[in-house]
Scaffold this active site. Structure first.
Site, PDB file in Angstrom:
ATOM      1  N   CYS A   1      -1.686 -16.883  -1.054  1.00  0.00           N
ATOM      2  CA  CYS A   1      -0.874 -16.271  -2.105  1.00  0.00           C
ATOM      3  C   CYS A   1       0.522 -15.967  -1.566  1.00  0.00           C
ATOM      4  CB  CYS A   1      -1.531 -15.007  -2.640  1.00  0.00           C
ATOM      5  SG  CYS A   1      -1.320 -13.549  -1.602  1.00  0.00           S
TER       6      CYS A   1
ATOM      7  N   CYS B   1      -4.196  -9.660   5.821  1.00  0.00           N
ATOM      8  CA  CYS B   1      -4.132 -10.767   4.871  1.00  0.00           C
ATOM      9  C   CYS B   1      -5.470 -10.808   4.145  1.00  0.00           C
ATOM     10  CB  CYS B   1      -3.886 -12.088   5.604  1.00  0.00           C
ATOM     11  SG  CYS B   1      -3.957 -13.502   4.495  1.00  0.00           S
TER      12      CYS B   1
ATOM     13  N   CYS C   1       0.813  -1.216   0.000  1.00  0.00           N
ATOM     14  CA  CYS C   1       0.000   0.000   0.000  1.00  0.00           C
ATOM     15  C   CYS C   1       0.847   1.267   0.000  1.00  0.00           C
ATOM     16  CB  CYS C   1      -0.926   0.003   1.212  1.00  0.00           C
ATOM     17  SG  CYS C   1      -0.061   0.220   2.780  1.00  0.00           S
TER      18      CYS C   1
ATOM     19  N   ALA D   1      -5.800 -12.383  -6.388  1.00  0.00           N
ATOM     20  CA  ALA D   1      -6.410 -11.889  -7.630  1.00  0.00           C
ATOM     21  C   ALA D   1      -7.922 -11.713  -7.448  1.00  0.00           C
ATOM     22  CB  ALA D   1      -6.117 -12.845  -8.777  1.00  0.00           C
TER      23      ALA D   1
ATOM     24  N   GLU E   1     -15.245 -19.835  -4.904  1.00  0.00           N
ATOM     25  CA  GLU E   1     -16.175 -18.706  -4.837  1.00  0.00           C
ATOM     26  C   GLU E   1     -17.274 -18.830  -3.770  1.00  0.00           C
ATOM     27  OE1 GLU E   1     -17.431 -18.682  -9.029  1.00  0.00           O
ATOM     28  OE2 GLU E   1     -16.512 -16.710  -9.086  1.00  0.00           O
TER      29      GLU E   1
ATOM     30  N   CYS F   1       1.348 -11.539   1.950  1.00  0.00           N
ATOM     31  CA  CYS F   1       1.391 -10.903   3.276  1.00  0.00           C
ATOM     32  C   CYS F   1       2.376 -11.609   4.201  1.00  0.00           C
ATOM     33  CB  CYS F   1       0.005 -10.932   3.926  1.00  0.00           C
ATOM     34  SG  CYS F   1      -0.508 -12.601   4.402  1.00  0.00           S
TER      35      CYS F   1
ATOM     36  N   ASN G   1       7.488   9.940  10.703  1.00  0.00           N
ATOM     37  CA  ASN G   1       7.169  10.086   9.277  1.00  0.00           C
ATOM     38  C   ASN G   1       5.883   9.362   8.870  1.00  0.00           C
ATOM     39  OD1 ASN G   1       7.797  11.169   6.704  1.00  0.00           O
ATOM     40  ND2 ASN G   1       8.415   9.131   6.030  1.00  0.00           N
ATOM     41  N   THR G   2       5.033   9.049   9.807  1.00  0.00           N
ATOM     42  CA  THR G   2       3.821   8.307   9.432  1.00  0.00           C
ATOM     43  C   THR G   2       2.726   9.236   8.920  1.00  0.00           C
ATOM     44  OG1 THR G   2       2.904   8.387  11.656  1.00  0.00           O
ATOM     45  CG2 THR G   2       4.287   6.497  11.126  1.00  0.00           C
TER      46      THR G   2
ATOM     47  N   GLN H   1      -9.716 -22.087   1.817  1.00  0.00           N
ATOM     48  CA  GLN H   1     -10.553 -21.342   0.875  1.00  0.00           C
ATOM     49  C   GLN H   1     -11.873 -20.927   1.526  1.00  0.00           C
ATOM     50  OE1 GLN H   1     -10.078 -20.465  -2.664  1.00  0.00           O
ATOM     51  NE2 GLN H   1      -8.106 -20.568  -1.673  1.00  0.00           N
TER      52      GLN H   1
HETATM   53  C1  LIG Z   1      -1.650   3.299   8.880  1.00  0.00           C
HETATM   54  C2  LIG Z   1      -1.846   4.423   9.837  1.00  0.00           C
HETATM   55  C3  LIG Z   1      -2.852   4.322  10.776  1.00  0.00           C
HETATM   56  C4  LIG Z   1      -3.061   5.358  11.670  1.00  0.00           C
HETATM   57  N1  LIG Z   1      -4.054   5.241  12.591  1.00  0.00           N
HETATM   58  C5  LIG Z   1      -4.298   6.279  13.448  1.00  0.00           C
HETATM   59  C6  LIG Z   1      -5.349   6.223  14.403  1.00  0.00           C
HETATM   60  O1  LIG Z   1      -6.048   5.225  14.494  1.00  0.00           O
HETATM   61  N2  LIG Z   1      -5.555   7.286  15.199  1.00  0.00           N
HETATM   62  C7  LIG Z   1      -4.759   8.411  15.128  1.00  0.00           C
HETATM   63  O2  LIG Z   1      -4.963   9.342  15.876  1.00  0.00           O
HETATM   64  N3  LIG Z   1      -3.771   8.479  14.249  1.00  0.00           N
HETATM   65  C8  LIG Z   1      -3.521   7.447  13.405  1.00  0.00           C
HETATM   66  N4  LIG Z   1      -2.505   7.561  12.505  1.00  0.00           N
HETATM   67  C9  LIG Z   1      -1.769   8.823  12.409  1.00  0.00           C
HETATM   68  C10 LIG Z   1      -0.589   8.787  13.291  1.00  0.00           C
HETATM   69  O3  LIG Z   1      -0.999   8.862  14.596  1.00  0.00           O
HETATM   70  C11 LIG Z   1       0.225   9.976  12.949  1.00  0.00           C
HETATM   71  O4  LIG Z   1       0.735   9.726  11.671  1.00  0.00           O
HETATM   72  C12 LIG Z   1       1.308  10.136  13.980  1.00  0.00           C
HETATM   73  O5  LIG Z   1       0.743  10.686  15.104  1.00  0.00           O
HETATM   74  C13 LIG Z   1       2.349  11.066  13.528  1.00  0.00           C
HETATM   75  O6  LIG Z   1       3.508  10.839  14.288  1.00  0.00           O
HETATM   76  P1  LIG Z   1       4.918  10.825  13.573  1.00  0.00           P
HETATM   77  O7  LIG Z   1       5.967  10.701  14.565  1.00  0.00           O
HETATM   78  O8  LIG Z   1       4.949   9.787  12.536  1.00  0.00           O
HETATM   79  O9  LIG Z   1       4.893  12.270  12.949  1.00  0.00           O
HETATM   80  P2  LIG Z   1       5.560  12.790  11.640  1.00  0.00           P
HETATM   81  O10 LIG Z   1       4.891  12.179  10.438  1.00  0.00           O
HETATM   82  O11 LIG Z   1       7.007  12.634  11.710  1.00  0.00           O
HETATM   83  O12 LIG Z   1       5.136  14.304  11.756  1.00  0.00           O
HETATM   84  C14 LIG Z   1       3.798  14.689  11.772  1.00  0.00           C
HETATM   85  C15 LIG Z   1       3.675  16.205  11.763  1.00  0.00           C
HETATM   86  O13 LIG Z   1       4.068  16.745  13.005  1.00  0.00           O
HETATM   87  C16 LIG Z   1       5.153  17.640  12.899  1.00  0.00           C
HETATM   88  N5  LIG Z   1       6.024  17.372  14.036  1.00  0.00           N
HETATM   89  C17 LIG Z   1       6.493  16.179  14.414  1.00  0.00           C
HETATM   90  N6  LIG Z   1       7.168  16.289  15.568  1.00  0.00           N
HETATM   91  C18 LIG Z   1       7.132  17.588  15.919  1.00  0.00           C
HETATM   92  C19 LIG Z   1       7.632  18.321  17.018  1.00  0.00           C
HETATM   93  N7  LIG Z   1       8.310  17.751  17.985  1.00  0.00           N
HETATM   94  N8  LIG Z   1       7.397  19.640  17.047  1.00  0.00           N
HETATM   95  C20 LIG Z   1       6.699  20.245  16.056  1.00  0.00           C
HETATM   96  N9  LIG Z   1       6.181  19.592  14.996  1.00  0.00           N
HETATM   97  C21 LIG Z   1       6.395  18.293  14.935  1.00  0.00           C
HETATM   98  C22 LIG Z   1       5.750  17.306  11.541  1.00  0.00           C
HETATM   99  O14 LIG Z   1       6.397  18.416  10.976  1.00  0.00           O
HETATM  100  C23 LIG Z   1       4.542  16.881  10.745  1.00  0.00           C
HETATM  101  O15 LIG Z   1       3.849  17.999  10.246  1.00  0.00           O
HETATM  102  C24 LIG Z   1      -2.247   6.517  11.614  1.00  0.00           C
HETATM  103  C25 LIG Z   1      -1.232   6.624  10.667  1.00  0.00           C
HETATM  104  C26 LIG Z   1      -1.020   5.585   9.788  1.00  0.00           C
HETATM  105  C27 LIG Z   1       0.078   5.695   8.778  1.00  0.00           C
HETATM  106  S1  FES Z   2       3.346  -1.455   2.004  1.00  0.00           S
HETATM  107 FE1  FES Z   2       1.565  -1.471   3.207  1.00  0.00          FE
HETATM  108  S2  FES Z   2       2.362  -0.963   5.132  1.00  0.00           S
HETATM  109 FE2  FES Z   2       4.049  -0.679   3.841  1.00  0.00          FE
HETATM  110  S1  FES Z   3      -1.790 -15.137   1.975  1.00  0.00           S
HETATM  111 FE1  FES Z   3      -2.461 -13.788   0.392  1.00  0.00          FE
HETATM  112  S2  FES Z   3      -2.610 -11.925   1.432  1.00  0.00           S
HETATM  113 FE2  FES Z   3      -2.174 -13.302   3.013  1.00  0.00          FE
END
Ligand SMILES: Cc1cc2nc3c(=O)[nH]c(=O)nc-3n(C[C@H](O)[C@H](O)[C@H](O)COP(=O)(O)OP(=O)(O)OC[C@H]3O[C@@H](n4cnc5c(N)ncnc54)[C@H](O)[C@@H]3O)c2cc1C
Ligand code: FES
Ligand code: FES
Length: 1130
Positions: free
Chosen positions: A94, A129, A24, A601, A1062, A97, A226-227, A995
């Site tokens: 497959c 999965c 993804c 698929a 199916e 995962c 970086n999330t 299946q």
């Molecule tokens: C698959 C997935 C599922 C998620 N599910 C949830 C969920 O269920 N509930 C939820 O609330 N969130 C969810 N999130 C969001 C997640 O909580 C945020 O992405 C996370 O809080 C960001 O933290 P980070 O360290 O990765 O921040 P980064 O991505 O590194 O930064 C986020 C932002 O904050 C700024 N920043 C970071 N640190 C500081 C600092 N110290 N001072 C000033 N600015 C700063 C950055 O510049 C940026 O703008 C999900 C994210 C993903 C990818």
């Molecule tokens: S490719 Fe889906 S979590 Fe990274």
């Molecule tokens: S075995 Fe196919 S996605 Fe898990």
């Protein structure tokens, strides 16, 4: 210097190890999970934790060790116990995962050699999965638990590994401590700077350094996990990457430092809750409740707590940095609660969440202060003003949901354009760009006819949906191609009217041909004599395939006579070959398609991949170079589309005892902008509409709506799940109207005679179907549990339970008779080894394993002497698609047919020649190579006369499910499911059960949580796992019991087996009907009727609104036409 690509991601693209998968690109699937080991200076230890490689910029791993799945074991060397156990427990179909699952489990064991089931659940919570239904994965991994706690999740299942397990203490051969601590100490010495061609990443050494850098680069974002920023990192010229700053420490509460991850915070909170008096940690308990469901383990390991908890980054000035947050202990008369409701119970953003704190005057029930905050209802938290009116409004999930989703909105309109309106000049000038292609570049036909309807590769004059392909950029790297594609300019003129929904298509009478009808009996007469007539409808939303591996291929020009090879993930290699030939204007004999295996698929890689292949082949021919095309998840979801949304409108005539005498059903499906397989899918819906019921007067009409949406296509079940579902709704509603239990009305109307005819006059015996039904109710303890549920509902006001059972009759094979064929090629070599090639494709359904079994059984050689080759159009030409649950039947019979003839030839000529002496046969000039061709049944339907043998045979089954709903939030829990399935004499019970479970869990998604959302402008907004939720581990009923019907026969198919791919999807409709039962119980208590509309999927929002009460009354649905919805039911 690292290149631009390499600066922001990922092990996937850098180390060229292929074990770590892309599913993804956004942290939402777990396929790319790897283990990071890092030295923790504070505690002088090495931390091992999982991360999503797709979000982990490579630079940030400086000073850390990374282990990918290749690093723990392989078939080339030795499997690691984690890998071995998942394989032995059949935990992989497959397999796409699997590396991610393995790494999550491996990391857990690194940290905790004897985990509990809860630990395993948590570790795998961020791994999706799409194939298995999770049960076998858990079965494999729970063998690492202490026996005493190993069977909590699936208590009925027993350990499949037992004495053959490798012992846990052999799990780790390498101690990272020395290496990591050396790297870690070195790392801590100074700041780091990584310079790319467009981006500079700086990692400050401490806070002072960070502040200095912040002054120097005020616009540079501070990135930690970086999330959030993810691949958008590339949009900035500078990024400040913070790895080491303050972490958690405890004073008068917990102070959480800016780089403290959610996982660390969770650990600290859990420790505090364990060790301190309960009244001081009420706030922590509330927070923990939320943390457990927030994202998956990998994201919690990466994302930092202060940012997540506060979402402060949305309100910080560019020159501000968040340092820490304090979470105080709670005081004796202070109570804290947290709530969240999401699309999926875990690993999902909440739709709405709330934190509440109330302080009572000591020793009394007088409220001193009350604070309520809502999240998800706006860009930042919303504090509730404590007027009674405001309190009432905020309590409603519904108003919250509408607001929350505005973040998706993305205005796009439909277009009319000429190819001259495309201007790729800017893109062509960009670094790495090789060429741009559009309709004019196609050497053969850009437009081809498919059953009298045109299908275009590139849009020529009109764009008929958002997501239609108008051109393609070829570049040296994926990133360059992606960036350049955004710079191609297209000038459009609006084209009106455009419409997207079934309802609008009916208004415009916009339908594809042919329109189909099936009918038995005399409807008009029957409606005159029945006791009651009911007219109603049910809407069923579509479904995205979400195969874990997105569509992709490599096209390689061979340079000789225009020959071309394609390495392609296709379920129908012969069709891909054909379409590529038409597109390039060359004969099929010069095009070879190779398919090794597919990462899932489910019907989605039959048609669309052919178009993608033709585009890629055009690029390869134009450039004279090998070209790879792999769709990103969002593009895949947008372009390739999925299962058809359906509307079933019905008029049913029944007697007061529940006997249905007549049913007249009109099915509408949303076909999108081109025909694709929509008319065949509609035919299958009509052919399945009778399901298990002998309704004497039955009429079905099927119309495929032509709309301005991406074209819908085949999906496991191929219209069956929709056709059956509408009929089951009819049965359910009749039962409600008659005041009878639905299972009784089902029984009254079932086919019962030994010889029955379907509504299309196909003869069959329902004996095994009735056996499945009786056994299912019996094994489920249906009647006893029904009583227990009634009791539960009497004593619970806001939680209600429901139970439902359905029978199933499902046709196997293609109703278009010409597809019912199979071919295989077998070569025997002089050393006695055997090579089998067949026309089927392995996509996790186990076709190769079954082909091996059949070949071994016929030739009487060990399976180790047989090798199955890739599917290749050069070896087995003109093969039918692997679809319609018919793959094994076709391939198995083909293997059997040819090997029989080969074996008899050898015997006649060589007299009892042992296989190890094939050299003897060779010397006697016996051909050791032969093809087998299976001439399948001549099925077909005469639509004019409503008759025909549509299917080879029927697979039967029955299913019973129990659920619990939360009437206030609309949440539901799947408690228990029992399935009895007739697969004849199973060729491989492990594969067949896999299946059944996998199909069933995919059906859970279809009928309860997977919701595709389109903007009113026809733009798909759900384009990845963050917005579109497929079932995760938490959605599998803790008790999922699958039984194969004993003593079942099927003379029609290979070794008495039956096709199974199916049918099981539909069995999950039991969850939908059980939810309906539970909602009805809630409504009854409030004096409301049992009969109420509920569309599929039964999402939390729909369940909540169906449980009408004083709260829903406060937010009545606005009148249609008086507002612009943020999302439409297409
Ligand atoms: C698959 C997935 C599922 C998620 N599910 C949830 C969920 O269920 N509930 C939820 O609330 N969130 C969810 N999130 C969001 C997640 O909580 C945020 O992405 C996370 O809080 C960001 O933290 P980070 O360290 O990765 O921040 P980064 O991505 O590194 O930064 C986020 C932002 O904050 C700024 N920043 C970071 N640190 C500081 C600092 N110290 N001072 C000033 N600015 C700063 C950055 O510049 C940026 O703008 C999900 C994210 C993903 C990818
Ligand atoms: S490719 Fe889906 S979590 Fe990274
Ligand atoms: S075995 Fe196919 S996605 Fe898990």
């Amino acid at each position: 210097m690292l290149s631009q690509n390499h600066l922001h991601v990922s092990l996937l693209y850098i180390v060229l190890l292929t074990g770590t998968k892309y599913g993804c690109g956004g942290g939402g699937c777990g396929a790319c999970t790897v283990m990071v080991s890092r030295y923790d200076q504070l505690h002088n230890r090495v931390l091992h934790y999982t991360v999503n490689a797709c979000l982990q910029p490579i630079c940030t791993l400086h000073g850390s060790a990374v282990v990918t799945v290749e690093g723990i074991g392989s078939t080339k060397t030795k499997l690691h116990p984690v890998q071995e156990r998942i394989a032995k427990a059949h935990g992989s179909q497959c397999g796409f995962c699997t590396p991610g699952m393995v790494m999550s489990m491996y990391t857990l064991l690194r940290n905790k050699p004897h985990p509990t089931m809860e630990d395993i659940r948590e570790a795998l919570g961020g791994n999706l999965c799409r194939c298995t239904g999770y049960r076998p994965i858990i079965d494999g991994f729970k063998t690492f638990c202490d026996v005493s706690n190993a069977f909590n999740l699936f208590p009925q299942a027993s350990c499949l590994i037992q004495s053959t397990c490798l012992l846990t203490n052999h799990v780790f051969s390498f101690d990272y401590f020395d290496t990591c601590s050396r790297m870690g100490k070195k790392r801590a010495c100074g700041s780091l700077c990584f310079q790319g061609d467009r981006l500079k990443l700086i990692s400050p050494v401490d806070l002072t350094n960070l502040l200095e850098l912040k002054t120097e680069y005020p616009e540079a974002p501070v990135v930690v996990g970086n999330t959030t920023i993810g691949t958008n990192l590339l949009l900035y010229p500078y990024v400040l990457f913070v790895i080491y700053l303050l972490c958690v420490h405890v004073h008068a509460g917990v102070s959480v430092g800016a780089v403290c991850t959610l996982s660390s915070l969770k650990e600290e909170m859990e420790m505090a809750v364990r060790e301190m008096e309960a009244e001081r940690t009420r706030g922590y308990q509330a927070l923990l409740q939320t943390l457990r469901c927030l994202a998956g383990k990998q994201i919690r390991n990466m994302a930092v707590s202060p940012i997540t908890i506060t979402h402060r980054y949305r309100s910080l000035r560019p020159d501000e940095v968040l340092l820490s947050i304090d979470i105080p202990y709670s005081k004796p008369w202070e109570f804290v609660s947290a709530f969240r409701q999401a699309q999926r119970r875990e690993f999902a953003f909440s739709i709405v969440n709330a934190g509440m704190k109330v302080v009572f005057k000591e020793g009394s029930n007088i409220v001193e202060s009350l604070n309520i905050y809502y999240g998800g209802v706006g860009p930042t938290l919303v504090k509730v003003g404590l007027t009674p009116q405001a309190l009432r409004c905020s309590a409603l999930g519904r108003c919250a949901t509408q607001e929350a989703a505005c973040r998706f909105s993305d205005h796009v309109s439909l277009f009319h354009f000429k190819t001259s309106d495309i201007d790729p000049s800017e893109a062509l000038g960009m670094t790495g760009v090789v060429t741009f292609l559009s309709a004019g570049d196609v050497p053969g036909q850009n437009r081809r006819m498919w059953f009298n309807n045109p299908e275009e590769l590139f849009a020529e004059e009109e764009v008929t949906c958002v997501g239609q392909i108008i051109g393609a950029v070829v570049a040296e790297s994926r990133e360059q191609a992606r960036r350049a594609a955004q710079r191609v300019k297209v000038t459009y003129q609006d084209l009106l009217p455009v419409f997207f929904t079934i309802e609008e298509a009916i208004q415009h009478q916009s339908f594809f041909d042919p329109k189909r009808k099936l009918e038995r009996g005399d409807m008009d007469k029957a409606f005159e004599t029945v006791d009651q007539i009911l007219e109603d409808e049910i809407y069923l939303g579509g479904q995205e395939h979400f195969y874990m591996e997105t569509q992709g291929l490599i096209a390689v020009p061979k340079g000789e006579n225009g020959e071309l090879e394609l390495f392609v993930a296709s379920q129908h290699a012969a069709y891909t070959q054909e379409v590529v030939g038409i597109t390039l204007g060359i004969d099929s004999n010069k095009i070879t398609c190779h398919v090794r295996r597919l990462g899932g698929a489910f019907g989605g890689k039959v048609m669309k991949i052919a178009s993608l292949s033709a585009i890629t082949a055009t690029a390869a021919v134009k450039t004279g170079r090998a070209v790879r095309c792999v769709l990103e998840r969002g593009d895949d979801m947008l372009i390739t589309s999925g299962r058809h949304p359906f509307l079933g409108q019905y008029k049913v005539g029944y007697n007061n005892d529940g006997t249905i005498m007549a049913a007249d059903i009109t099915y509408y499906s949303n076909g999108g902008c081109t025909l694709d397989e929509s008319s065949f899918i509609m035919e299958k819906a009509l052919l399945h509409m009778d399901n298990a019921y002998r309704i004497p007067n039955l009429r079905g009409r099927g119309l495929v709506c032509k709309t301005y949406l991406p074209s819908y296509t085949a999906f496991r079940g191929f219209g069956g799940p929709q056709g059956l579902m509408v009929m089951e709704s009819v049965l359910h509603e009749v039962a409600v109207k008659c005041g009878l239990p639905p299972q009784k009305v089902r029984e009254i109307n079932m086919y019962r005679e030994e010889e029955c005819y379907t509504h299309h006059k196909q003869l069959f015996s329902p004996r095994d179907m009735l056996r499945c039904w009786d056994e299912c109710l019996d094994k489920a303890g249906y009647h006893d549990r029904l009583q227990a549920i009634q009791q539960f509902n009497t004593y619970n006001r806001w939680k209600k339970r429901g139970i439902s059972a359905v029978p199933m009759k499902f046709g196997v094979g293609f109703s278009k008779g010409f597809y019912n064929q199979g071919a295989a090629l077998v070569n025997i070599y002089k050393d006695g080894s055997v090579l089998v090639a067949h026309g089927g494709t392995e996509m996790g359904q186990g076709i190769n394993t079954k082909a091996l079994q059949i070949a071994g059984r016929i030739l009487k050689v060990p399976m180790s002497s047989i090798h199955i080759k890739e599917t290749c159009t050069g070896n087995v030409p003109n093969a039918a698609p692997s679809a319609a649950s018919f793959g094994t039947d076709a391939v198995g019979m083909a293997v059997k047919v040819f090997q029989r003839s080969l074996v008899s030839d050898l015997f006649v000529l060589s007299r009892q020649l042992p296989w190890t002496m094939t050299i003897g046969a060779y010397c006697q000039k016996v051909s050791l190579s032969a093809t087998g061709f299976f001439l399948g049944p001549h099925t077909g339907v005469d639509w004019e006369n409503s008759e025909g043998t549509a299917y080879y045979y029927f697979t039967f089954g029955a299913c019973c499910s129990e659920v619990e709903i939360d009437c206030l939030t609309g949440d539901h829990k799947n408690l228990r499911t029992d399935i009895v399935m007739d697969v004849g004499e199973s060729l491989n019970p492990a594969l067949d059960i896999g299946q059944i479970e996998g199909g069933f869990v995919q059906g859970i998604g279809l009928y309860t949580i997977e919701e595709l959302q389109f903007s009113p402008e026809g733009v798909l907004m759900t384009r990845g796992p963050s917005q579109y939720k497929i079932p995760a581990l938490c959605d599998v009923p803790p008790q999922l019991n699958v039984h194969l019907l004993a003593n079942a026969q099927n003379p029609h198919a290979i070794y008495n087996s039956k096709g199974i791919g199916e049918p099981p999807v539909f069995l999950a409709s039991t969850i939908f009907f059980a939810i309906k039962e539970a909602v009805a119980a809630a409504r009854r208590e409030r004096g409301l009727g049992d009969s109420f509309p509920l569309s599929s999927p039964a999402t939390a929002e729909r369940i909540r609104m169906a449980c009408e009460d004083q709260f829903t009354e406060m937010a009545p649905s606005p009148k249609k036409g008086t507002f612009k919805p943020w999302s439409i039911n297409i």
